[in-house]
Motif scaffolding. Structure first.
Motif, short mmCIF file in Angstrom:
data_model
loop_
_atom_site.label_atom_id
_atom_site.label_comp_id
_atom_site.label_asym_id
_atom_site.label_seq_id
_atom_site.Cartn_x
_atom_site.Cartn_y
_atom_site.Cartn_z
N SER A 1 0.81 -1.23 0.00
CA SER A 1 0.00 0.00 0.00
C SER A 1 0.84 1.28 0.00
O SER A 1 0.28 2.37 0.00
N THR A 2 2.14 1.14 0.01
CA THR A 2 2.98 2.34 0.10
C THR A 2 3.23 3.02 -1.24
O THR A 2 3.76 4.12 -1.27
N TRP A 3 2.82 2.41 -2.34
CA TRP A 3 3.06 3.01 -3.65
C TRP A 3 2.32 4.32 -3.80
O TRP A 3 2.79 5.23 -4.45
N TRP A 4 1.13 4.43 -3.19
CA TRP A 4 0.34 5.65 -3.39
C TRP A 4 0.97 6.86 -2.70
O TRP A 4 0.79 7.99 -3.15
N VAL B 1 3.46 8.15 -5.20
CA VAL B 1 2.77 8.85 -6.29
C VAL B 1 2.24 10.20 -5.82
O VAL B 1 2.34 11.21 -6.54
N THR B 2 1.71 10.27 -4.61
CA THR B 2 1.18 11.52 -4.06
C THR B 2 2.26 12.57 -3.95
O THR B 2 2.07 13.72 -4.38
#
Length: 59
Positions: free
Chosen positions: A28-31, A34-35
């Motif tokens: 879940s750390t990809w977002w 990206v943010t």
């Protein structure tokens, strides 16, 4: 002035590690990457636009 850019290396790693622990994994750390990338692009564009307008006044 250059040392201020190291704040991302310090706080970013802690923020990503906290998110990984809170969600139970690294998937879940990809977002968050990206943010912050989108935020950096938006700030760069805003600063670039501000520089253009201050260099060439339309008056």
């Amino acid at each position: 002035m250059q040392q201020i850019f190291s704040i991302g290396n310090f706080t970013g790693a802690m923020l990503v590690a906290w998110l990984a622990m809170a969600t139970g994994g690294w998937l879940s750390t990809w977002w968050i990457t990206v943010t912050f990338a989108a935020l950096g692009i938006a700030l760069s564009l805003a600063l670039h636009e501000n520089e253009i307008h201050s260099s060439f006044p339309l008056d």
